[in-house]
Design an enzyme around this catalytic site. Sequence first.
Site, PDB file in Angstrom:
ATOM      1  N   SER A 443       0.814  -1.215   0.000  1.00  0.00           N
ATOM      2  CA  SER A 443       0.000   0.000   0.000  1.00  0.00           C
ATOM      3  C   SER A 443       0.847   1.264   0.000  1.00  0.00           C
ATOM      4  O   SER A 443       0.654   2.160  -0.842  1.00  0.00           O
ATOM      5  CB  SER A 443      -0.937  -0.001   1.211  1.00  0.00           C
ATOM      6  OG  SER A 443      -0.209   0.045   2.430  1.00  0.00           O
ATOM      7  N   ASP A 444       1.789   1.350   0.939  1.00  0.00           N
ATOM      8  CA  ASP A 444       2.546   2.602   1.029  1.00  0.00           C
ATOM      9  C   ASP A 444       3.539   2.749  -0.119  1.00  0.00           C
ATOM     10  O   ASP A 444       3.822   3.863  -0.566  1.00  0.00           O
ATOM     11  CB  ASP A 444       3.237   2.759   2.386  1.00  0.00           C
ATOM     12  CG  ASP A 444       4.050   1.553   2.807  1.00  0.00           C
ATOM     13  OD1 ASP A 444       4.102   0.566   2.059  1.00  0.00           O
ATOM     14  OD2 ASP A 444       4.640   1.604   3.903  1.00  0.00           O
ATOM     15  N   CYS A 445       4.057   1.639  -0.635  1.00  0.00           N
ATOM     16  CA  CYS A 445       4.941   1.726  -1.800  1.00  0.00           C
ATOM     17  C   CYS A 445       4.173   2.218  -3.025  1.00  0.00           C
ATOM     18  O   CYS A 445       4.690   3.016  -3.820  1.00  0.00           O
ATOM     19  CB  CYS A 445       5.572   0.369  -2.087  1.00  0.00           C
ATOM     20  SG  CYS A 445       6.673  -0.206  -0.780  1.00  0.00           S
ATOM     21  N   GLU A 448       3.675   5.954  -2.409  1.00  0.00           N
ATOM     22  CA  GLU A 448       4.907   6.734  -2.589  1.00  0.00           C
ATOM     23  C   GLU A 448       5.336   6.742  -4.049  1.00  0.00           C
ATOM     24  O   GLU A 448       5.844   7.757  -4.558  1.00  0.00           O
ATOM     25  CB  GLU A 448       6.027   6.176  -1.704  1.00  0.00           C
ATOM     26  CG  GLU A 448       5.753   6.192  -0.200  1.00  0.00           C
ATOM     27  CD  GLU A 448       5.589   7.584   0.386  1.00  0.00           C
ATOM     28  OE1 GLU A 448       5.898   8.583  -0.311  1.00  0.00           O
ATOM     29  OE2 GLU A 448       5.151   7.687   1.540  1.00  0.00           O
TER      30      GLU A 448
END
Length: 711
Positions: A443-445, A448
């Site tokens: 999710s965060d990759c 970002e």
Amino acid sequence: MKETYRSALLNLTENPKYTDLSRWRLRVKEGAQTWHYLTEEEVKTWPQTAADRYFLGLPSDAPELPKAKTPIEAAKKGFEFYKRLQTEDGHWAGEYGGPMFMVPGLIISHYITGTPVPDHERLEIIRYLLNRAHPDDGGWGLHIEGHSTVFITALTYVALRILGLGADHPALIKARGTLHKMGGATGAPAWGKFWLCAMGLYEWEGMNPVPPELWVLPNFLPIHPGKWWVHTRMVYLPMGYIYAKKLRPEPTDFIHDLRREIYVQPYESIDWNAQRNNIAKEDLYMPHTKLIDFIDEILVYYMKVPLSVNKLRQYALDATVDLIRMEDENTFFLDIGPVNKVLNWLVCYYHYGKESREFKEHVRRNADFMWLGPLWDTAFVAQACCEAGFADEAKNIPAMRKALEFLDDCQIKRNVPDIDKCYRHVSLGAWPFSTRDQGYTVSDCTAEGLKSVLQLQKLSQMPKLVNDDRLKQAVDVLLTMQNSDGGFASYERIRGPQWLEWLNPAEVFGDIMIEYSYPECTTAVLLGLSSFKKTFPDYRRAEIDEVSRKAVQYIRKKQRPDGSWFGSWAICFTYAALFSLDSLASVGDTYETCEHSRRGCDFLISKQQADGGWGELYKSCETGVYCQHPQSQVVQTAWACLALMSAKYPHKEPIKRGIELIMSRQQANGEWLQEGIEGVFNRNCMISYPNYKFSFTIWALGRYARLYGNE
């Protein structure tokens, strides 16, 4: 039976002659990084890069630069050095270091399968493991800054014996003494017991069961492995196959020697059943519940039913092999991580044989996990340069263009076949943690990666490599990932109930059975969606606004009474404050307007050290209580300064002191030196993110200059 594995016969009593570091080269392709040791002739046509020399610890030819007098000068000076470490495909590489349980499993698998470790790799692994021994007692801990444990001391001892060190080598004498003081290898936790069993150094009766039958339970049951956290289920999948078939090599003279070396009593006299729950105090982090001990007692008797008459087990083993096949094929034999990669390799060895395509593909891709350069670091430094305002300077455009090319290439451009059958989340449009081949949505990759592409493609001299449809696909993925509490987890939504943690069998890790929502992941997604809707204000706007509203509510709810947030992916409260205060600021909640932001800032200010910096010890992750590091850390100082600036903390002086500390630690060539370990997973295991000392310091300096001018 005589030993035939060549390096295990060496019995060296002194350190070997290590390799010539000037002959190593890092090859990169589509984010994958593999080290190659060249012949003297090859050296002439393939020169070392600045990045090669830096990673190998060789003298740098980076020139000394004038001392930075202002934050923006320091940021630019830092990037001048950091640009030198960018690889030819556009990303920034880095050592996937910290955890110490990965290399021994790889070496043990080399031994079991009879696959030689190439000499140049063997020598450098010996050097690495010896250098990572505890300076006082000579043992090894779960991670590079941890105390010695039975788990890692026993496995590393075995690995070094396989690699050629003899029992009379001084380092192994010292390590063996420490292992014996801790009670010997019988006190290893479950994963340690498994690897020892797999090599014939421990009896299967001494390990709690890992039944493959779990995989053929009805999918709707909450205990089905498809509901577990993805890393856990993918480790226990091949582990169950090997356990159920009690697979191990025939004992050799070497194995008999090791049996005598790693225990404090004769091997034949050990009551193996009594060792199932014998976990050394040095290792025990997450004790078993009475529930899992009760279930294990029942399973011990069930697993005694012979495979020849247990049709359910055979059906389960067939299902297990099919799931392993899909995992291997879907990730091009990289698998989700290093642990299940070598376990899958072992299953392929036993199931398909050494001449099979599957076995050979695993061997070919082993080198990829000796080094890892994630998308993560590239995304952070791209955003740092954009915010600092020098990404579009002529001398930096080539580096930014290469970074964009990497981000373009790294985006996942497919969903895997049989996505539901192999329990995968959608991945079309996502970004992974590491490489596109590995292919797991994070999710965060994804967030970002999305933010970075949006910012880079706004630069005037930058091509538009990632088209609108692909940016929208990234958002489509993110909108599938919100949990019912409003937060976002790592790889997929939470699938199982929290009481599954009562069944945690691993003893050394916490929070491993299911996914959890995290402030870090939630913030990344929130900011990614916020950036996206500025460029595409009409695309799924109502859904994005509702998801964002729930995400902010989650951030507010997760704040502790003392104003802190607990971080799960880096150390710890400082890292979580960076993300959480960013979340609040994105909706206009700042120090002056929001109590949550005010309490978060006040918590950070209360932890500032006398020299103006911040430093948090990894023990915070283990204990859940803030632990001051004896020395301030540039990375955590950057996190704290960034957080305070996001929240519009009204007093500049604490931030200025932090910035001054970052500037004071900068070297003449622009770099910052490695300090304490930065990351964590599963509460108890730390992991290195060596690029953080560049990306976040540059980011903090650039933001300060943008907000406060060039003082």
